[in-house]
Enzyme design. Sequence first.
Site, PDB file in Angstrom:
ATOM      1  N   TYR A  74      -8.295  21.997 177.158  1.00  0.00           N
ATOM      2  CA  TYR A  74      -9.548  21.334 177.793  1.00  0.00           C
ATOM      3  C   TYR A  74      -9.539  21.796 179.139  1.00  0.00           C
ATOM      4  CZ  TYR A  74      -7.849  18.700 173.594  1.00  0.00           C
ATOM      5  OH  TYR A  74      -7.643  18.379 172.516  1.00  0.00           O
ATOM      6  N   GLU A 100      -2.210  19.081 166.043  1.00  0.00           N
ATOM      7  CA  GLU A 100      -3.472  19.224 166.755  1.00  0.00           C
ATOM      8  C   GLU A 100      -3.260  19.556 167.992  1.00  0.00           C
ATOM      9  OE1 GLU A 100      -5.456  15.209 167.112  1.00  0.00           O
ATOM     10  OE2 GLU A 100      -4.031  14.311 166.079  1.00  0.00           O
ATOM     11  N   ASP A 146     -25.955 -11.721 163.962  1.00  0.00           N
ATOM     12  CA  ASP A 146     -25.686 -12.112 162.648  1.00  0.00           C
ATOM     13  C   ASP A 146     -25.291 -10.835 161.445  1.00  0.00           C
ATOM     14  OD1 ASP A 146     -28.179 -11.513 162.409  1.00  0.00           O
ATOM     15  OD2 ASP A 146     -28.958 -13.191 161.164  1.00  0.00           O
ATOM     16  N   GLU A 168      -7.043  21.067 164.447  1.00  0.00           N
ATOM     17  CA  GLU A 168      -5.957  19.952 163.454  1.00  0.00           C
ATOM     18  C   GLU A 168      -6.020  20.206 162.126  1.00  0.00           C
ATOM     19  OE1 GLU A 168      -5.715  14.978 163.736  1.00  0.00           O
ATOM     20  OE2 GLU A 168      -7.620  16.028 164.273  1.00  0.00           O
ATOM     21  N   HIS A 212     -11.961  11.549 173.455  1.00  0.00           N
ATOM     22  CA  HIS A 212     -12.585  10.665 172.369  1.00  0.00           C
ATOM     23  C   HIS A 212     -14.060  10.431 172.743  1.00  0.00           C
ATOM     24  CE1 HIS A 212      -8.681   8.634 171.504  1.00  0.00           C
ATOM     25  NE2 HIS A 212      -8.597   9.849 170.729  1.00  0.00           N
ATOM     26  N   ARG A 229      -9.939  22.205 170.241  1.00  0.00           N
ATOM     27  CA  ARG A 229      -8.750  21.434 169.352  1.00  0.00           C
ATOM     28  C   ARG A 229      -8.697  21.926 168.068  1.00  0.00           C
ATOM     29  NH1 ARG A 229      -9.795  16.873 170.946  1.00  0.00           N
ATOM     30  NH2 ARG A 229     -10.519  15.998 169.398  1.00  0.00           N
ATOM     31  N   HIS A 279      -3.991   6.752 162.629  1.00  0.00           N
ATOM     32  CA  HIS A 279      -3.041   6.581 163.127  1.00  0.00           C
ATOM     33  C   HIS A 279      -1.971   5.600 162.422  1.00  0.00           C
ATOM     34  CE1 HIS A 279      -5.602   8.059 166.588  1.00  0.00           C
ATOM     35  NE2 HIS A 279      -4.761   8.987 166.591  1.00  0.00           N
ATOM     36  N   ASP A 310      -7.946  13.519 158.746  1.00  0.00           N
ATOM     37  CA  ASP A 310      -8.084  13.854 160.077  1.00  0.00           C
ATOM     38  C   ASP A 310      -8.228  15.430 160.358  1.00  0.00           C
ATOM     39  OD1 ASP A 310      -8.536  13.699 162.672  1.00  0.00           O
ATOM     40  OD2 ASP A 310      -6.485  12.479 162.954  1.00  0.00           O
ATOM     41  N   ASP A 349     -14.248  16.604 165.406  1.00  0.00           N
ATOM     42  CA  ASP A 349     -13.048  15.716 164.994  1.00  0.00           C
ATOM     43  C   ASP A 349     -13.544  14.685 164.126  1.00  0.00           C
ATOM     44  OD1 ASP A 349     -10.740  14.232 164.673  1.00  0.00           O
ATOM     45  OD2 ASP A 349     -10.115  14.393 166.710  1.00  0.00           O
ATOM     46  N   HIS A 394      -2.359  15.319 175.585  1.00  0.00           N
ATOM     47  CA  HIS A 394      -2.067  14.600 174.371  1.00  0.00           C
ATOM     48  C   HIS A 394      -1.053  15.081 173.633  1.00  0.00           C
ATOM     49  CE1 HIS A 394      -4.313  17.170 171.505  1.00  0.00           C
ATOM     50  NE2 HIS A 394      -5.049  17.141 172.256  1.00  0.00           N
ATOM     51  N   HIS A 396       0.662  12.728 164.907  1.00  0.00           N
ATOM     52  CA  HIS A 396       0.760  11.643 164.398  1.00  0.00           C
ATOM     53  C   HIS A 396       0.996  11.243 162.934  1.00  0.00           C
ATOM     54  CE1 HIS A 396      -3.496  11.163 163.350  1.00  0.00           C
ATOM     55  NE2 HIS A 396      -3.799  11.646 164.247  1.00  0.00           N
TER      56      HIS A 396
END
Length: 445
Positions: free
Chosen positions: A387, A383, A33, A407, A242, A405, A360, A270, A259, A349, A353
Amino acid sequence: MHTEQRRRFLEALTTRGAAAVIPTATHKVRNHDCEYRFRPDSDFWYLTGFSEPDAVLVLVPPLATTNSKVPRSILFLREKDKDREIWTGKRLGVAAAAAALGVDEARPIERLWTDLPEILRNVEKIVWRTGVDEARDRELFAVVAKLRATAKGGIVPPLELLDPSPLLHELRLKKSTSELDVMRRAARITKDAHIAAMKRARPGVNEREIDALLDMTFRASGASGAAYTNIVAGGANACCLHYVENDDVLKDGDLLLIDAGSEFDYYASDVTRTFPINGRFNAEQRALYEVVLDAQLTAIAHVKTGVTFVSVHEIALQRLVFGLVRLGLLTGPVDAAIEKKTYDRFYMHRTSHWLGLDVHDCGAYVVDGKSRTLEPGMVITVEPGVYVAEDDTTVEARWRGIGIRIEDDVLVTTTGHEVLTAGIPKHIDEVEATCGSKSLSSVHG
């Protein structure tokens, strides 16, 4: 800002001969709940600036079929309720809504489905986003069925349901001056958070402490919180794009990839930065970092009105592959490596974006079968990354487990571009200088 955005959408509806029904989001259950903190639907917020749940905006422009010469905006929302407000907070209420939000009329949310047939009478096209909430879809379909069943004589039934993307999402793609002011504020808060994280990170600290510091800085600076789940990835964790567990111990000699971006007034920032946990890059980390930074700076320099969206990725990819060939992680020539996609185990990737109310953000990337041309007011991320997996035995051990990375958020302008997130350290000397100062930065708006 929201009144002007509503006016522009009504103009777009007029050109398509359509009305629109735009609901806000529903509460989402976290477990049992307990609910997540409510966030309004982005389309709804864009048009209303109203953050309460259980609300729907209906827009009916002047249409020949309805004989109406003026647009109508009707907001359905919750009534004031003293008992419920004790538990869940104050409500704007129906009586105050029209004046507070600039809509033409406000009605109780309980009347929505009974009033819609009258409001949409003689409307041939209805903008409604299907597939988001099955129960609401059924209610809207029932309204359409009722209108079609009762259509006779001079009454026109609804013939089409239109997705919001071609109309509303195209408006959202190009940001107004007011929207950009909000996004700059989000960027400033994000800058403070990343710098605080650079100063706090050290061997032995857990990723969750940095995660908490980011959230604290966002909220203390006036943001509603994070625009998306923070990624705080030490060492080889950064090779998971991610990674959100954020519960590992930071190790001496590793890099930390963060990130994270704040959400201010529901607009997102971002940003990704990668830096040495102990304050100094080793030789391999430095070499790969320079490759990624070169790709990012080159791609950002390319951003301007008139270039295609995909070309930003192509520029970054060219520089990344060139750097990886130079370091011996890939074999050349560069064009052949790109054509055969031998790079994709190191860079899997895309580079950019859209960014706005959603991290996004909405808006088509392809128009008439071709990559979209950038225009003033569009905001994109840039970005690139590299890797190298821990278990990649195709490369020397010294490269393995390094994920990097970088960005930033970039506004397309009439004269070129503006980096909204400028000022967050990313050049090696300034990164090391910031990491070398290990006291918490002040938190401010």
